[in-house]
Design an enzyme around this catalytic site. Structure first.
Site, PDB file in Angstrom:
ATOM      1  N   GLU A  93       0.768  -1.336  -0.133  1.00 55.92           N
ATOM      2  CA  GLU A  93      -0.162   0.200  -0.245  1.00 55.92           C
ATOM      3  C   GLU A  93       1.363   1.120   0.108  1.00 55.92           C
ATOM      4  OE1 GLU A  93      -3.183   0.593   0.102  1.00 55.92           O
ATOM      5  OE2 GLU A  93      -4.677  -1.449   0.604  1.00 55.92           O
TER       6      GLU A  93
HETATM    7 ZN   LIG Z   1      -6.674  -0.794  -3.681  1.00 56.77          ZN
END
Ligand SMILES: [Zn+2]
Length: 376
Positions: free
Chosen positions: A306
């Site tokens: 992320e």
């Molecule tokens: Zn995502």
């Protein structure tokens, strides 16, 4: 085997990222700075051409899966590089408004298609990589997280009884009940053909800060079935519960002191970590068998990245664009090199506990609501 480490590849990755136009331009709007579907195809063809046979670019229509296109009828592209026995799956942009998985995967592909460096050669010898820069082409073009189910005859969105467009989060769409979106069905069948040993999924999160120091977090490492949680320890006697921790730990060790990168563990806030069984890479770990396409029960370990900053953050998501892409490239290279050399499987899985993280109090699931960890 001698440890080569991931960092040998870094200078190449840096070149690849810096080569993208507009990396630091102040004048661009977010959408102009984000690669379109056509941009991706052009870049794939260019990389294939200059790789002199090392890279093959195909569509799933050419592969011959039963379902071949996205809801809106776009071809689904995958590139292969390497000739190793172990197959590796790397996907970007399953969420259409999370753009840099495209740039990062293309940069890694370009590097592996052209570099004569020792690490690149090792990765090509050990692995056959299947790189999917844009898993969700419709959502990418619409700049939405989800995709929209499409009435192909009317060439218009499908709607519910109240006239609302039907949208699907493609990262909840690999389920025992089947698939809502055409691309889910197509990519699933491709996965059953490839049977990869490992998978990586590249995402973006919102702005995040270290709760103690207040410093920005740029990079979070996640496992979509929580380690030690209600699902992962029961798969293959805990094999993936160990290997996923090792994979994330390898990337943490290689990225934590690099330049502006600040790495921690992914969470969704409020002491909650995810345990999402319908997520693509979760379903891979669970060995999803739909209509007998995976009757042999193939399963593989997977982690996700992320990066802070996405198009929902507007201009904020673009500031630092070059280094956000760069940390993904470094992360992918670290992940691959650790698996190729064997360093990753030699790591103490408890290194996972050393990665900065908030205390885990709940599992945020797509099958049983929010579950306190003491209830598991
Ligand atoms: Zn995502």
């Amino acid at each position: 085997m001698a440890s080569l480490g991931a960092l040998a590849l870094l200078p190449i990755g840096l070149q690849a990222a810096a080569a993208y136009p507009g990396d630091s331009s102040q004048a661009e709007t977010p959408t102009q700075a984000i690669r379109s579907y056509d941009d991706m195809i052009r870049e794939l063809r260019k990389i294939e051409h200059t790789s002199r046979g090392r890279v093959t670019v195909t569509t799933l229509a050419e592969v011959g899966t039963a379902e071949t296109h996205s809801e809106q009828g776009r071809d689904l592209y995958v590139a292969q590089v390497g000739q190793g026995d172990r197959h590796v799956w790397i996907q970007g942009r399953i969420h259409g408004d999370e753009p840099y998985g495209v740039e990062a995967t293309l940069a890694v592909l370009k590097e592996l298609g052209s570099s004569g460096q020792q690490t690149a050669e090792l990765l090509r010898d050990e692995f056959t990589l299947h790189i999917i820069p844009m898993y969700n082409p419709d959502g990418s073009e619409m700049n939405t997280r989800t995709t929209t189910l499409w009435d192909t005859e009317a060439d218009a969105p499908r709607t519910d009884d109240d006239g609302r467009e039907l949208t699907v989060d493609l990262n909840r769409d690999w389920t025992l009940e089947g698939f809502l979106a055409r691309e889910s069905r197509a990519w699933y069948e491709y996965w059953t053909m490839v049977r990869p040993s490992y998978a990586l999924d590249i995402h973006h999160q919102g702005r995040k800060r270290d709760p103690e120091t207040g410093e920005p977090i740029t990079f979070s490492l996640g496992i979509s079935l929580a380690p030690g949680g209600p699902t992962l320890p029961d798969i293959r006697d805990g094999e993936f519960d160990v290997l996923t921790r090792q994979m994330a730990s390898q990337v943490w060790l290689d990225t934590r002191h690099r330049g502006h990168i600040s790495t921690d563990r992914y969470d969704v806030g409020g002491g909650q970590v995810i345990d999402i069984r319908g997520g693509v890479v979760s379903a891979m770990m669970l060995g999803l068998d739909w209509q007998g396409l995976n009757s042999a029960g193939h399963a593989n370990a997977a982690i996700f990245f992320e990066t802070s900053g996405n198009t929902r953050d507007g201009d904020l998501g673009l500031r630092g664009r070059g280094r956000f892409i760069q940390q993904n490239i470094l992360g992918v290279e670290s992940w691959l090199a650790g698996l190729a050399t064997g360093d990753t499987v030699d790591l103490d899985p408890q290194t996972w506990d050393e990665i900065p993280h908030a205390p885990v109090e709940y599992y945020f699931t797509d099958w049983g609501g929010v579950i306190p960890i003491d209830d598991v």
